[in-house]
Design an enzyme around this catalytic site. Structure first.
Site, PDB file in Angstrom:
ATOM      1  CG  HIS A   1      -2.260  -1.073   0.835  1.00  0.00           C
ATOM      2  ND1 HIS A   1      -2.625  -1.777  -0.203  1.00  0.00           N
ATOM      3  CD2 HIS A   1      -2.642  -1.707   2.094  1.00  0.00           C
ATOM      4  CE1 HIS A   1      -3.381  -2.482   0.069  1.00  0.00           C
ATOM      5  NE2 HIS A   1      -3.468  -2.537   1.671  1.00  0.00           N
TER       6      HIS A   1
ATOM      7  CG  HIS B   1      -7.593  -0.592   2.646  1.00  0.00           C
ATOM      8  ND1 HIS B   1      -8.187  -1.191   3.945  1.00  0.00           N
ATOM      9  CD2 HIS B   1      -6.806  -1.549   2.273  1.00  0.00           C
ATOM     10  CE1 HIS B   1      -7.844  -2.105   4.117  1.00  0.00           C
ATOM     11  NE2 HIS B   1      -6.851  -2.576   3.074  1.00  0.00           N
TER      12      HIS B   1
ATOM     13  CD  GLU C   1      -8.033  -3.699  -0.108  1.00  0.00           C
ATOM     14  OE1 GLU C   1      -6.894  -3.218  -0.530  1.00  0.00           O
ATOM     15  OE2 GLU C   1      -7.978  -4.495   0.609  1.00  0.00           O
TER      16      GLU C   1
END
Length: 382
Positions: free
Chosen positions: A132, A206, A346
């Site tokens: 991420h 997210h 996601e």
């Protein structure tokens, strides 16, 4: 004169009815101070509210969907996303709750990728991998609030400049996230970015959902999930895709007809479930890449009737069943979040795409902007 009076009266009634109709279809956007970060940076909260009561609150810190309120079949409102009550927790204990993820959502093996013959090293914040954005990604930056507007669609636009070399990524990137809520309560999130040299970009939101309401004592694993995907990308022990596209037929990964997330979640005979401690896998959506957002998932809490549909232009959907929520996160209203208390859905390019030629490319070049549009559409099944 009598006819003229009637015409004028009729015109007034018509004008009033148009005003009422416009008001009934209006969605409102408001903004307010949300506090300050530890360095004194001021954070803004923008709330978008639809005519049916659905609302979304977005923090400029991380361009984060902090709160998403949706009604059940009896009209009772609940926040369906996990998160924190305090801004200081988002800063000191970041866990991606509702945040905008970038530059690259999900994992990159070894934190390395090669582009045009040059190898780039990213921060490794997930054992040997980069996750991420590498720990100092878009989720922990304070975005600029570019504009906020009410209307038939309420809208808030956030922007961020990521310099060349930011967390090891090449290219100076100008990123923008637009949240839009229509009068029916559909929340559209549009990601856009430009770069001045070739790079890779993979942005998503997210949010971690529980359609029973965050903190519901029964958790979220009895939420019924449908994912229109005939294949998923199996992973190794480090949760990096092997490169294979594996058929879901006859496996616990078959969500095409819809089933409770709990089914197969603890199947210790399935090595993929063991690796992920549950579901933490990318699904290759049957629709592939599309110009307009198409269905990627449907999540329903049968008890309350709350339904969430996720639509996207991207080819993949990461399904994460909250396996690493270990009871150390104290969330909203003092709720202690545990394994299975939420589900992340996601939309994205596939994990580790820069290292797999057979995956959809995440490359972005100058003059060819990045774009990803996703929608969270809430409704009630009566």
């Amino acid at each position: 004169m009598r006819n003229l009076s009637r015409i004028m009266a009729g015109t007034a009634v018509f004008a009033m009815s148009c005003t009422l109709a416009a008001t009934a279809q209006a969605a409102e956007a408001t903004q307010a101070p949300a506090g300050a970060l530890s360095d004194g940076t001021q954070v803004t909260a923008v709330t978008l509210t639809a005519d049916n009561g659905v609302s979304a609150t977005i923090l400029s810190f991380g361009a984060t969907l902090e709160k998403f309120m949706a009604p059940d079949r009896d009209g009772n409102m609940a926040d369906i996303t996990l998160g924190y009550d305090k801004l200081s927790d988002y800063e000191s204990r970041p866990n991606y709750w509702g945040a905008t993820i970038g530059r690259y959502a999900n994992r990159i093996a070894g934190g390395r990728f090669t582009l045009d013959g040059t190898t780039y090293q990213l921060p490794r914040n997930d054992a040997e991998n980069s996750l991420h954005g590498g720990g100092k990604g878009f989720d922990v930056q304070n975005w600029k609030v570019e504009s906020v507007a009410s209307g038939p669609v309420a809208r808030a636009v956030f922007s961020l400049m990521s310099p060349d070399g930011d967390s090891g990524y090449p290219g100076a990137v100008n990123a923008r996230v637009t949240y839009s809520l229509d009068e029916n309560g559909a929340l559209r999130i549009e990601f856009a970015a430009t770069t001045n040299k070739p790079t890779v970009i993979n942005m998503t939101n997210h949010a971690i959902f529980n359609m029973a309401g965050e903190g519901a004592p029964q958790g979220a694993m009895e939420n019924v999930l449908m994912v229109p995907a005939s294949h998923y990308t199996p992973v190794n022990a480090a949760l990096i895709p092997t490169g294979e596209l594996r058929d879901v037929e006859g496996t616990v990964f078959d969500f095409r007809e819809g089933k409770p997330v709990s089914e197969g979640l603890r199947d210790g005979t399935n090595q993929q479930i063991v690796y992920g401690r549950g579901f933490d896998h990318n699904f290759a959506l049957d629709k592939g890449v599309t110009k307009k957002p198409e269905l990627a998932a449907r999540l329903e809490d049968p008890a309350s009737g709350r339904v969430l549909e996720v639509l996207t232009t991207e080819p993949g959907l990461q399904v994460y069943s909250g396996n690493f929520l270990d009871g150390t996160f104290v969330g909203k209203h003092g709720h202690l979040y545990r394994m299975g208390d939420g589900i992340a859905l996601e939309p994205q390019k596939f994990p580790d795409s820069p290292n797999h030629d057979n995956f959809v490319s995440a490359r972005v070049d100058p003059g060819k902007p990045y774009r990803h549009v996703m929608i969270y559409r809430v409704s009630v099944d009566r």
